[in-house]
Each structure stands twice: as C-alpha cells, then as structure tokens.
Design a protein around this motif. Structure first.
Motif, PDB file in Angstrom:
ATOM      1  N   THR A 163      -7.048  -2.166 -24.347  1.00  0.00           N
ATOM      2  CA  THR A 163      -7.694  -2.426 -25.637  1.00  0.00           C
ATOM      3  C   THR A 163      -6.668  -3.049 -26.563  1.00  0.00           C
ATOM      4  OG1 THR A 163      -9.176  -0.532 -25.339  1.00  0.00           O
ATOM      5  CG2 THR A 163      -8.914  -1.388 -27.582  1.00  0.00           C
ATOM      6  N   VAL A 198      -5.367  -4.512 -30.370  1.00  0.00           N
ATOM      7  CA  VAL A 198      -5.460  -4.279 -31.805  1.00  0.00           C
ATOM      8  C   VAL A 198      -4.856  -5.481 -32.515  1.00  0.00           C
ATOM      9  CG1 VAL A 198      -4.620  -2.894 -33.744  1.00  0.00           C
ATOM     10  CG2 VAL A 198      -5.381  -1.763 -31.653  1.00  0.00           C
ATOM     11  N   ALA A 250      -8.701   2.587 -25.052  1.00  0.00           N
ATOM     12  CA  ALA A 250      -9.277   2.581 -26.394  1.00  0.00           C
ATOM     13  C   ALA A 250      -8.785   3.772 -27.199  1.00  0.00           C
ATOM     14  CB  ALA A 250     -10.803   2.597 -26.291  1.00  0.00           C
ATOM     15  N   GLU A 251      -8.578   4.906 -26.533  1.00  0.00           N
ATOM     16  CA  GLU A 251      -8.097   6.101 -27.235  1.00  0.00           C
ATOM     17  C   GLU A 251      -6.723   5.873 -27.837  1.00  0.00           C
ATOM     18  OE1 GLU A 251     -11.362   7.073 -24.654  1.00  0.00           O
ATOM     19  OE2 GLU A 251      -9.454   6.072 -24.215  1.00  0.00           O
ATOM     20  N   HIS A 295      -7.077   3.523 -30.874  1.00  0.00           N
ATOM     21  CA  HIS A 295      -7.658   4.182 -32.042  1.00  0.00           C
ATOM     22  C   HIS A 295      -6.685   5.200 -32.646  1.00  0.00           C
ATOM     23  CE1 HIS A 295     -11.808   3.110 -30.185  1.00  0.00           C
ATOM     24  NE2 HIS A 295     -11.352   2.154 -30.970  1.00  0.00           N
ATOM     25  N   ASP A 296      -5.905   5.858 -31.795  1.00  0.00           N
ATOM     26  CA  ASP A 296      -4.903   6.796 -32.302  1.00  0.00           C
ATOM     27  C   ASP A 296      -3.831   6.047 -33.094  1.00  0.00           C
ATOM     28  OD1 ASP A 296      -3.759   9.625 -32.182  1.00  0.00           O
ATOM     29  OD2 ASP A 296      -2.075   8.435 -31.423  1.00  0.00           O
ATOM     30  N   ILE A 337      -4.274   3.267 -34.824  1.00  0.00           N
ATOM     31  CA  ILE A 337      -4.881   2.923 -36.115  1.00  0.00           C
ATOM     32  C   ILE A 337      -4.910   4.146 -37.041  1.00  0.00           C
ATOM     33  CG2 ILE A 337      -7.020   2.243 -37.262  1.00  0.00           C
ATOM     34  CD1 ILE A 337      -5.652  -0.097 -35.938  1.00  0.00           C
ATOM     35  N   ALA A 338      -5.287   5.286 -36.484  1.00  0.00           N
ATOM     36  CA  ALA A 338      -5.497   6.473 -37.315  1.00  0.00           C
ATOM     37  C   ALA A 338      -4.209   7.166 -37.733  1.00  0.00           C
ATOM     38  CB  ALA A 338      -6.395   7.466 -36.567  1.00  0.00           C
ATOM     39  N   THR A 363     -10.174  -3.651 -33.419  1.00  0.00           N
ATOM     40  CA  THR A 363      -9.943  -3.227 -32.047  1.00  0.00           C
ATOM     41  C   THR A 363     -10.851  -4.062 -31.156  1.00  0.00           C
ATOM     42  OG1 THR A 363     -11.529  -1.405 -32.376  1.00  0.00           O
ATOM     43  CG2 THR A 363      -9.184  -0.892 -32.582  1.00  0.00           C
ATOM     44  N   LYS A 415     -14.461  -2.577 -33.297  1.00  0.00           N
ATOM     45  CA  LYS A 415     -14.591  -2.234 -34.716  1.00  0.00           C
ATOM     46  C   LYS A 415     -13.676  -3.148 -35.516  1.00  0.00           C
ATOM     47  CE  LYS A 415     -14.520   1.617 -38.019  1.00  0.00           C
ATOM     48  NZ  LYS A 415     -15.868   1.304 -38.530  1.00  0.00           N
TER      49      LYS A 415
END
Length: 236
Positions: free
Chosen positions: A13, A15, A78-79, A82-83, A85-86, A105, A225
């Motif tokens: 994934t 970013v 993807a996890e 996303h981690d 980003i967060a 993403t 997203k």
C-alpha cells in the motif's frame, strides 16, 4: 538481487503526503529535503520512501517551491500504511507545521518501469468506475535535459486544466533531472483521454524516440482514502 526482487507481492500500500509548510517552519521543511528517506528508516512496515520537493506553487514550474513538498512511501500492508498516517511523529510534524496538508493511501493496479530499481506490485484490480490516481517519475539523462524540458511545460500546462483531473502536483527528487508528477482523476477513462492526446502524447513519443530517461516509472492506483486540503481544495 535487485530491490524489485526483494520486495514481495503481499498487500503493498502506498502513501502520498503533500504539505505546504508554514512560513515560520520553512527551515524545518528544508531540513526534511536534506534528510530525505533517512527520517523514515525505522518506520514499521516501510519498504521504500522518497522525500520530494515541488515546483513553484506546487505546480510544474522549473523554479522550486520554497514551501511545498511531498513524501512517497510504500508499505507492506494497508495496516502499516494507516498506522503511519495515524501515529507517525513525522506525519504529525507535517500537520502541525503546514498551512495545507493532504494525504492519500493507494493500491497499485498497474506499474511500468521502476524507481531506483523498485517496480510496484499490483495489489488491486483496475477500477471500472470511480476515481484513480497516477504517479509518473523519471531520471532525465544529463545530455537530454534541455530537449526534455522543451516538451515538458506544454504537457504539464495541459494537465493542470484538463477535464476530469482532480489534482495535479509537480514533484521531484532533484531539480531538472529527477522529476515526478502525482495526479488524481475522476476515472480511468479521463486519465486515458489526457494521456493519449495532445501535448502529453507528443511528450511521450519524443521521450521514447530520443531516449530522454535513464529510468522511468508510470504507476496507476486505486485511492483507498484521500484526506486534507491542497491548493484550496478539500478532500475527505
């Protein structure tokens, strides 16, 4: 073994981060360019990364932007993306120091060529409808740079105003010689209509005929997203 061979299929994934650094933090912003990917070395799940400058006002001008820049990062899942980003301190630092900040993403559905030996693996089906994104990048041969830039500005000016283009950002690892473009589109058909006509088609044909690039990559993505603000436009 090449980097392309070392990186497995998995659920890669990507970013993309875009930032317009606030005036008071421009020294910090320039330090991101200087440090480059070293600032992301210990990020969990990271496979590949680039810290990129931008053209003036985030477009395609040969003049560098004093404030706009981007990050491209590829993760093993993807996890992990996303981690990042967060929870990444780097992402939070960009958010705190930027007048505008946007992230996306993405899952690759096609890729031709490579970037420093890395060819992105397709982990999604091509969308039959809805938005898509594209990343093009090239290492321009020193002896061919002047000829390349005769074709590039008309092509890029056309991109900024074309129907169906939601976003177009000029990026690069180094002025003149290592260039990239990130764009988002209403649909695959909208992207194809631009890519196969006018100044852009002429630029592609010239590059192929004259061998402008020592390495190039053209990747297409399904956006998972998109969030934030870029050049006055909000994404949610």
């Amino acid at each position: 073994m090449s980097l392309a061979q070392q990186v497995g299929l998995g659920e890669q994934t990507a970013v993309v981060l875009l930032a317009d650094i606030a005036d008071a933090s421009r020294l910090w912003g320039w330090s991101r360019i200087v440090r480059g990917p070293r600032a992301l070395r210990r990020v969990p799940g990271l496979l590949f990364s680039k810290v990129l400058g931008s053209g003036y006002e985030g477009g395609f001008d040969l003049r560098p932007s004093p404030s706009r820049q981007g990050v491209f990062a590829l993760f093993d899942s993807a996890e992990s993306a996303h981690d990042f980003i967060a929870h990444s301190p780097l992402v939070h630092a960009y958010q705190e120091r930027s007048k505008e900040f946007c992230w996306a993403t993405l899952k690759t559905f096609s890729c031709r060529g490579s970037w420093d030996g890395l060819s992105l693996q397709a982990t999604a089906e091509a969308p039959t409808q809805g938005p898509m994104a594209a990343l093009t990048r090239a290492s321009i041969k020193f002896s061919k740079a002047q000829a390349f830039w005769r074709h590039a500005p008309p092509s890029q000016t056309a991109l900024e105003g074309v129907a169906g283009c939601q976003m177009a950002v000029g990026l690069g690892e180094a002025p003149f010689f290592r260039q990239a473009t990130f764009s988002m589109w209403d649909s695959v058909n909208a992207m194809n209509a631009y890519a196969r006509s006018g100044a852009h088609l002429e630029a592609i044909q010239a590059a192929q005929k004259n061998g402008y690039f020592s390495e190039s990559m053209f990747a297409r993505f399904v956006p998972l997203k998109v969030h934030g603000q870029w050049r006055g436009k909000h994404y949610a």
